[in-house]
Design a protein around this motif. Structure first.
Motif, short mmCIF file in Angstrom:
data_model
loop_
_atom_site.label_atom_id
_atom_site.label_comp_id
_atom_site.label_asym_id
_atom_site.label_seq_id
_atom_site.Cartn_x
_atom_site.Cartn_y
_atom_site.Cartn_z
N ASP A 61 -4.30 -27.13 23.42
CA ASP A 61 -4.14 -26.03 24.37
C ASP A 61 -3.74 -24.74 23.68
N SER A 62 -2.98 -24.85 22.62
CA SER A 62 -2.45 -23.67 21.94
C SER A 62 -3.53 -22.85 21.23
N VAL A 63 -4.71 -23.43 21.02
CA VAL A 63 -5.75 -22.71 20.28
C VAL A 63 -7.00 -22.48 21.12
N LYS A 64 -7.04 -23.00 22.31
CA LYS A 64 -8.23 -22.82 23.16
C LYS A 64 -8.53 -21.34 23.37
N GLY A 65 -9.80 -21.01 23.22
CA GLY A 65 -10.21 -19.62 23.39
C GLY A 65 -10.08 -18.79 22.13
N ARG A 66 -9.38 -19.32 21.13
CA ARG A 66 -9.21 -18.57 19.87
C ARG A 66 -9.89 -19.27 18.69
N PHE A 67 -9.88 -20.59 18.69
CA PHE A 67 -10.46 -21.35 17.59
C PHE A 67 -11.75 -22.02 18.05
N THR A 68 -12.67 -22.16 17.11
CA THR A 68 -13.91 -22.87 17.37
C THR A 68 -14.19 -23.83 16.23
N ILE A 69 -14.44 -25.08 16.58
CA ILE A 69 -14.81 -26.07 15.58
C ILE A 69 -16.31 -26.30 15.67
N PHE A 70 -16.97 -26.39 14.54
CA PHE A 70 -18.39 -26.71 14.52
C PHE A 70 -18.71 -27.39 13.20
N ARG A 71 -19.86 -28.01 13.15
CA ARG A 71 -20.19 -28.79 11.95
C ARG A 71 -21.66 -28.67 11.61
N GLU A 72 -21.95 -28.92 10.37
CA GLU A 72 -23.31 -29.01 9.88
C GLU A 72 -23.48 -30.43 9.36
N ASN A 73 -24.09 -31.27 10.14
CA ASN A 73 -24.19 -32.69 9.78
C ASN A 73 -24.96 -32.90 8.49
N ALA A 74 -25.98 -32.11 8.27
CA ALA A 74 -26.80 -32.28 7.05
C ALA A 74 -26.00 -31.98 5.79
N LYS A 75 -24.93 -31.20 5.95
CA LYS A 75 -24.09 -30.83 4.80
C LYS A 75 -22.76 -31.57 4.80
N ASN A 76 -22.58 -32.49 5.75
CA ASN A 76 -21.31 -33.23 5.86
C ASN A 76 -20.12 -32.26 5.86
N THR A 77 -20.27 -31.21 6.60
CA THR A 77 -19.28 -30.14 6.60
C THR A 77 -18.82 -29.81 8.01
N VAL A 78 -17.52 -29.60 8.13
CA VAL A 78 -16.95 -29.15 9.40
C VAL A 78 -16.21 -27.85 9.14
N TYR A 79 -16.27 -26.97 10.12
CA TYR A 79 -15.65 -25.66 10.01
C TYR A 79 -14.64 -25.46 11.14
N LEU A 80 -13.71 -24.57 10.88
CA LEU A 80 -12.80 -24.14 11.93
C LEU A 80 -12.73 -22.62 11.87
N GLN A 81 -13.35 -21.97 12.84
CA GLN A 81 -13.28 -20.53 12.95
C GLN A 81 -12.04 -20.17 13.76
N MET A 82 -11.16 -19.42 13.14
CA MET A 82 -9.88 -19.09 13.77
C MET A 82 -9.82 -17.58 13.98
N ASN A 83 -9.76 -17.18 15.23
CA ASN A 83 -9.66 -15.77 15.59
C ASN A 83 -8.34 -15.49 16.29
N SER A 84 -7.99 -14.23 16.37
CA SER A 84 -6.75 -13.82 17.05
C SER A 84 -5.56 -14.63 16.57
N LEU A 85 -5.44 -14.74 15.29
CA LEU A 85 -4.39 -15.58 14.71
C LEU A 85 -3.01 -15.04 15.02
N LYS A 86 -2.09 -15.98 15.20
CA LYS A 86 -0.70 -15.67 15.53
C LYS A 86 0.21 -16.23 14.45
N PRO A 87 1.39 -15.69 14.31
CA PRO A 87 2.32 -16.25 13.31
C PRO A 87 2.57 -17.73 13.50
N GLU A 88 2.56 -18.19 14.74
CA GLU A 88 2.79 -19.62 14.98
C GLU A 88 1.63 -20.50 14.56
N ASP A 89 0.52 -19.91 14.14
CA ASP A 89 -0.58 -20.69 13.57
C ASP A 89 -0.35 -21.00 12.10
#
Length: 119
Positions: A61-89
Motif C-alpha cells: 500500500d505504501s508504494v501504490k501509485g508511485r512504484f511500478t514493477i515490470f519484467r522482461e522474461n526473455a532477459k530474466n530481468t525484473v525492474y522496479l520503477q520508483m517515482n515520487s520517492l520519499k525519505p521513508e523509501d
C-alpha cells in the motif's frame, strides 16, 4: 546455480526517481514470480512489489501509485520503477525469483542495492 544481481540504487532527492534492475542467470529452466523487497535500518524486511510470469502485479500500500514493477522474461530481468520517492523509501532493496530448475522450484535472492532518499 542461480544468481540474482540487483543494480540501480543510489542517492536521490525527495520527489526523484530511480529504476532498479535485477538480472537472474544460471541454470534456469523458467522463472515464475519475481519480486522486490526492502529492509530499512531497524525494520523488518517487507514486500514492495511482486509480479507473476504473466505480468500480474501487486504492491504494498505504501508504494501504490508511485512504484511500478515490470519484467522482461526473455532477459530474466525484473525492474522496479520508483517515482515520487520519499525519505521513508530509504532501504536496501532486494529482488527474488521463484525459479524452475527443471527438477523442482526454488526461491533465490540477490545481495541488495541501497536506495537513499535525502535532500
Amino acid at each position: 546455480q542461480v544468481q540474482l544481481v540487483e543494480s540501480g540504487g543510489g542517492l536521490v532527492q525527495p520527489g526523484g526517481s530511480l529504476r532498479l534492475s535485477c538480472v537472474a542467470s544460471g541454470s534456469i529452466f523458467s522463472i515464475n514470480a519475481m519480486g522486490w523487497y526492502r529492509q530499512a535500518p531497524g525494520k523488518e524486511r517487507e514486500l514492495v512489489a511482486a509480479i507473476t510470469s504473466g505480468g500480474n502485479a501487486n504492491y504494498a500500500d505504501s508504494v501504490k501509485g508511485r512504484f511500478t514493477i515490470f519484467r522482461e522474461n526473455a532477459k530474466n530481468t525484473v525492474y522496479l520503477q520508483m517515482n515520487s520517492l520519499k525519505p521513508e523509501d530509504t532501504a536496501v532493496y532486494y529482488c527474488n525469483a521463484d525459479v524452475s530448475l527443471g527438477y523442482g522450484t526454488s526461491r533465490f535472492g540477490g545481495q541488495g542495492t541501497q536506495v537513499m532518499v535525502s535532500s
